[in-house]
Write a protein that holds these residues in place. Sequence first.
Motif, PDB file in Angstrom:
ATOM      1  N   PRO A 231       0.809  -1.230   0.000  1.00  0.00           N
ATOM      2  CA  PRO A 231       0.000   0.000   0.000  1.00  0.00           C
ATOM      3  C   PRO A 231       0.839   1.275   0.000  1.00  0.00           C
ATOM      4  N   GLY A 232       1.474   1.580  -1.088  1.00  0.00           N
ATOM      5  CA  GLY A 232       2.325   2.762  -1.170  1.00  0.00           C
ATOM      6  C   GLY A 232       1.558   4.057  -0.988  1.00  0.00           C
ATOM      7  N   PHE A 233       0.332   4.131  -1.485  1.00  0.00           N
ATOM      8  CA  PHE A 233      -0.444   5.365  -1.367  1.00  0.00           C
ATOM      9  C   PHE A 233      -0.736   5.711   0.080  1.00  0.00           C
ATOM     10  N   PHE A 234      -1.192   4.724   0.856  1.00  0.00           N
ATOM     11  CA  PHE A 234      -1.491   4.986   2.266  1.00  0.00           C
ATOM     12  C   PHE A 234      -0.238   5.398   3.033  1.00  0.00           C
ATOM     13  N   ALA A 235       0.862   4.711   2.779  1.00  0.00           N
ATOM     14  CA  ALA A 235       2.111   5.032   3.470  1.00  0.00           C
ATOM     15  C   ALA A 235       2.587   6.434   3.092  1.00  0.00           C
TER      16      ALA A 235
END
Length: 168
Positions: free
Chosen positions: A94-98
Amino acid sequence: MNALMYLEKGVWLGLAAIGFAVLFNVPRRALGTIFVIAALGGLIKLLMVEHGIVTALAAFVGASLIGVLSVMAAHKRKAPPMIFAIPAVIPMIPGFFAYQAMVGMIELTLQKDPQLYSKLFFATVNNGLSALFVLLALSTGVAIPMLISRKQTIKRLQADENLEVEMD
C-alpha cells in the motif's frame, strides 16, 4: 470497470512483479508463472475493493491466493515457493497509504490551527493504520498457505503412502 480495463490492470500487476523478480535474480523459467500469480492475486484484491470489501481483507484474500498458487507452482517447477510469492505480492504493497501518512506527519509539524491539526492528525493516523493493516494482511496471507503446506508436502505425503504400502 469493463473486462479490458481489468486485463490492463492485470498486465501491469504482472509486469511490476516481473520487475521485482528480475531485481531479486529469480530464475528466468519462473518469470511467466510469477506474472500470472501476481496478476491473479492483484486482480482479486481490486475486484473485492471495488465491491466494497475492506482493503485489508481484500489484500489478505489476494495474498492468500498468491500463497496457494506459489505453493502449487513450487511443486510443479521444483523451486521454493518464496521465489514465486515475494515478487508477486510486492505490487500489492500500500504505497499510497504510506505516502499519505508520511506527508501528513510532515504537515502536522507545520500546522498551527488546532481544528485543522485535529483533522490532519486523524487523517494521518487513518492512512498509517490502513498501510499497517494491509501490510499485516499481505504478510499473513502469503505465510499461511506456506506454513500449512510445509508440514504436508506432496513429496512427504507420497513417501508416507509408500512406507504404509511397504509395511503391509
